[in-house]
Design a protein around this motif. Sequence first.
Motif, PDB file in Angstrom:
ATOM      1  N   HIS A 114     -14.357 -12.103 -42.815  1.00  0.00           N
ATOM      2  CA  HIS A 114     -16.012 -12.280 -42.292  1.00  0.00           C
ATOM      3  C   HIS A 114     -16.292 -12.561 -41.021  1.00  0.00           C
ATOM      4  O   HIS A 114     -16.352 -13.639 -40.595  1.00  0.00           O
ATOM      5  N   GLY A 115     -16.276 -11.618 -40.297  1.00  0.00           N
ATOM      6  CA  GLY A 115     -16.692 -12.175 -39.036  1.00  0.00           C
ATOM      7  C   GLY A 115     -15.547 -11.711 -37.986  1.00  0.00           C
ATOM      8  O   GLY A 115     -15.723 -12.967 -37.133  1.00  0.00           O
ATOM      9  N   MET A 116     -14.352 -11.840 -38.816  1.00  0.00           N
ATOM     10  CA  MET A 116     -13.022 -11.290 -37.523  1.00  0.00           C
ATOM     11  C   MET A 116     -13.237 -10.651 -36.403  1.00  0.00           C
ATOM     12  O   MET A 116     -13.216  -9.635 -35.998  1.00  0.00           O
ATOM     13  N   THR A 117     -11.745 -11.390 -35.773  1.00  0.00           N
ATOM     14  CA  THR A 117     -11.804 -10.412 -34.581  1.00  0.00           C
ATOM     15  C   THR A 117     -10.857 -10.276 -33.645  1.00  0.00           C
ATOM     16  O   THR A 117      -9.738 -11.084 -34.051  1.00  0.00           O
ATOM     17  N   HIS A 118     -10.536 -10.308 -32.980  1.00  0.00           N
ATOM     18  CA  HIS A 118      -9.210  -9.352 -32.328  1.00  0.00           C
ATOM     19  C   HIS A 118      -8.798 -11.092 -31.189  1.00  0.00           C
ATOM     20  O   HIS A 118      -8.181 -10.496 -30.359  1.00  0.00           O
ATOM     21  N   ALA A 119      -9.894 -11.419 -30.888  1.00  0.00           N
ATOM     22  CA  ALA A 119      -9.495 -12.788 -29.784  1.00  0.00           C
ATOM     23  C   ALA A 119     -10.815 -14.050 -29.715  1.00  0.00           C
ATOM     24  O   ALA A 119     -11.951 -13.441 -30.256  1.00  0.00           O
ATOM     25  N   TRP A 120      -9.968 -14.744 -30.039  1.00  0.00           N
ATOM     26  CA  TRP A 120     -10.899 -16.292 -29.868  1.00  0.00           C
ATOM     27  C   TRP A 120     -10.629 -17.295 -28.909  1.00  0.00           C
ATOM     28  O   TRP A 120      -9.335 -17.505 -28.104  1.00  0.00           O
ATOM     29  N   LEU A 121     -11.211 -17.931 -28.066  1.00  0.00           N
ATOM     30  CA  LEU A 121     -11.561 -18.710 -27.544  1.00  0.00           C
ATOM     31  C   LEU A 121     -12.237 -20.347 -27.727  1.00  0.00           C
ATOM     32  O   LEU A 121     -13.088 -20.545 -28.432  1.00  0.00           O
ATOM     33  N   PHE A 122     -11.175 -20.988 -28.395  1.00  0.00           N
ATOM     34  CA  PHE A 122     -11.099 -22.512 -28.543  1.00  0.00           C
ATOM     35  C   PHE A 122     -11.697 -24.045 -27.628  1.00  0.00           C
ATOM     36  O   PHE A 122     -10.421 -23.626 -26.714  1.00  0.00           O
ATOM     37  N   THR A 123     -12.978 -24.036 -27.720  1.00  0.00           N
ATOM     38  CA  THR A 123     -12.700 -25.662 -26.179  1.00  0.00           C
ATOM     39  C   THR A 123     -12.948 -26.422 -27.411  1.00  0.00           C
ATOM     40  O   THR A 123     -13.626 -26.507 -28.382  1.00  0.00           O
ATOM     41  N   GLY A 124     -13.437 -27.469 -26.581  1.00  0.00           N
ATOM     42  CA  GLY A 124     -13.845 -28.962 -26.669  1.00  0.00           C
ATOM     43  C   GLY A 124     -12.965 -29.794 -26.030  1.00  0.00           C
ATOM     44  O   GLY A 124     -12.009 -29.586 -25.336  1.00  0.00           O
ATOM     45  N   PRO A 125     -13.701 -31.013 -25.689  1.00  0.00           N
ATOM     46  CA  PRO A 125     -12.805 -32.161 -24.687  1.00  0.00           C
ATOM     47  C   PRO A 125     -11.390 -32.357 -25.490  1.00  0.00           C
ATOM     48  O   PRO A 125     -10.655 -32.161 -26.908  1.00  0.00           O
ATOM     49  N   PRO A 126     -10.581 -32.833 -24.629  1.00  0.00           N
ATOM     50  CA  PRO A 126      -9.106 -33.602 -25.484  1.00  0.00           C
ATOM     51  C   PRO A 126      -9.488 -34.593 -26.387  1.00  0.00           C
ATOM     52  O   PRO A 126      -9.917 -35.012 -26.715  1.00  0.00           O
ATOM     53  N   GLY A 127      -8.258 -33.791 -27.302  1.00  0.00           N
ATOM     54  CA  GLY A 127      -8.154 -34.690 -27.847  1.00  0.00           C
ATOM     55  C   GLY A 127      -8.654 -34.076 -29.572  1.00  0.00           C
ATOM     56  O   GLY A 127      -8.836 -34.644 -30.337  1.00  0.00           O
TER      57      GLY A 127
ATOM     58  N   TRP B 280      -5.558 -12.423 -30.866  1.00  0.00           N
ATOM     59  CA  TRP B 280      -5.008 -13.572 -29.607  1.00  0.00           C
ATOM     60  C   TRP B 280      -6.251 -14.512 -29.596  1.00  0.00           C
ATOM     61  O   TRP B 280      -7.452 -14.587 -30.158  1.00  0.00           O
ATOM     62  N   MET B 281      -5.088 -16.244 -30.083  1.00  0.00           N
ATOM     63  CA  MET B 281      -6.023 -17.291 -29.354  1.00  0.00           C
ATOM     64  C   MET B 281      -5.615 -18.608 -28.638  1.00  0.00           C
ATOM     65  O   MET B 281      -5.184 -18.669 -28.548  1.00  0.00           O
ATOM     66  N   LEU B 282      -6.887 -18.428 -27.649  1.00  0.00           N
ATOM     67  CA  LEU B 282      -6.443 -19.098 -25.976  1.00  0.00           C
ATOM     68  C   LEU B 282      -7.263 -20.550 -26.411  1.00  0.00           C
ATOM     69  O   LEU B 282      -8.752 -20.839 -27.266  1.00  0.00           O
ATOM     70  N   CYS B 283      -7.023 -21.535 -26.176  1.00  0.00           N
ATOM     71  CA  CYS B 283      -7.653 -22.672 -25.956  1.00  0.00           C
ATOM     72  C   CYS B 283      -7.584 -23.061 -24.983  1.00  0.00           C
ATOM     73  O   CYS B 283      -6.707 -23.733 -23.707  1.00  0.00           O
ATOM     74  N   ALA B 284      -8.953 -24.069 -24.085  1.00  0.00           N
ATOM     75  CA  ALA B 284      -9.091 -24.297 -23.062  1.00  0.00           C
ATOM     76  C   ALA B 284     -10.271 -25.704 -23.421  1.00  0.00           C
ATOM     77  O   ALA B 284     -11.078 -25.407 -24.473  1.00  0.00           O
ATOM     78  N   PRO B 285     -10.340 -26.743 -22.028  1.00  0.00           N
ATOM     79  CA  PRO B 285     -11.552 -27.440 -22.583  1.00  0.00           C
ATOM     80  C   PRO B 285     -12.565 -26.588 -22.723  1.00  0.00           C
ATOM     81  O   PRO B 285     -13.629 -27.976 -23.358  1.00  0.00           O
ATOM     82  N   THR B 286     -13.365 -25.927 -21.518  1.00  0.00           N
ATOM     83  CA  THR B 286     -14.337 -25.908 -21.300  1.00  0.00           C
ATOM     84  C   THR B 286     -13.911 -23.838 -21.075  1.00  0.00           C
ATOM     85  O   THR B 286     -13.417 -23.579 -20.866  1.00  0.00           O
ATOM     86  N   VAL B 287     -15.492 -23.339 -21.570  1.00  0.00           N
ATOM     87  CA  VAL B 287     -15.509 -21.800 -21.768  1.00  0.00           C
ATOM     88  C   VAL B 287     -15.351 -21.388 -19.820  1.00  0.00           C
ATOM     89  O   VAL B 287     -14.940 -20.647 -19.435  1.00  0.00           O
ATOM     90  N   GLU B 288     -15.664 -23.053 -19.036  1.00  0.00           N
ATOM     91  CA  GLU B 288     -15.227 -22.356 -17.836  1.00  0.00           C
ATOM     92  C   GLU B 288     -14.450 -22.441 -16.995  1.00  0.00           C
ATOM     93  O   GLU B 288     -13.738 -22.235 -16.068  1.00  0.00           O
TER      94      GLU B 288
END
Length: 383
Positions: free
Chosen positions: A24-37, A143-151
């Motif tokens: 449900h809601g699957m897609t080919h690219a994801w961006l995981f954001t959030g503060p360190p830790g 694809w799964m990308l991880c970064a602190p913020t979308v910016e």
Amino acid sequence: MSIWSTLVGQRATVELLRSAASGHGMTHAWLFTGPPGSGRSNAAIAFAAALQCPDAGLGPDCPDRCHACHTVLAGSHADVTVIRTEKLSIGVDEVRELVRRASLSPMGDRWQVLVVEDADRLTEQACNALLKAIEEPNGRTVWMLCAPTVEDVLPTIRSRCRLVTLSTPTTEEVAGFLEARGIGASLATYAARASQGHIGRARALAFDEDVRTRRQEVVAIPARLTTLGRCMDAASRLAATTKEEADAITAELDAKEKSDLDAAYGVVERGRRPREYGPALAALEKGQRTRAKRRHLDVVDRGLTDLVSVYRDAIALATRAPGALVNEEIRDQVEQIAEQTSAELNLRRIGWIFAAREQMLEFNVPVALALESMMVALKAPQR
């Protein structure tokens, strides 16, 4: 234990990813954001496990006896690739290799998953190479990308990704996580407060006495900054101790890499160095120096975060803000700082710490020089 057990205080995120893994809601690219830790990479890897699992990570045997879940979490699944860097940036060559892999069909009957930790460290060329792959995805590649913020990610890349935002877990949630792993309530609460919601940091504080001792030395610095000499001494000590800690972390890995290189070129068995060995050794040593610099900056950055927490506590006391102090165990020192200075000055001090951090991370100012300038700025005013 669930594949999602490392995601502390992220109930909404877990539900979203479980739903996507179920179709449900699957897609080919994801961006995981959030503060360190907060668990960005943990969330991505748990999601990768759920995508490879026949039961979407919800089966009674997951992950203990489920082969797919177990191998993904162990880092040995053939169709899950995780790129993490010890360097200051992720270069185009690394990304091109990922793009090449993304174009292949998975070995199994499910997904080819590529996880990029620290996607904010991608160089411009690397971003351009990645963008093309995300724009023209293989039908069974995720694809799964991880970064602190979308910016921290190029707009052209983030616009093609589904966003997953993680939050900082509460002190109570982190303490409960540690208690469930055998840590006593008192130590778990201390580690949860001192880590300020950083799960990895909380683990280290709870399980390693040396880590606790080093932190206690750092948070004791503000109360001692009463003279110019003490400021310079504090800067020198912090630069030296963080360098020693960073070197201890990288020394074992450096030695193993050198040993593996020697074995690959037959240096040990043959007793001589082939012509190709010299350039390979030079490239290895260059990479190790870059990694050592990155590690030192990471350790210094953690110390600066601990320093900020002391001035944050002083502001909280001065303004009578509700809630416990981060550094409750040195409340007497924090009260002294709050009494001797104003909340406005302590807020400026936090700004000076962040300025020193930027000098080191963004402008390549030597650590010792940046710390000396910062400590002098933080010095207690003469009464």
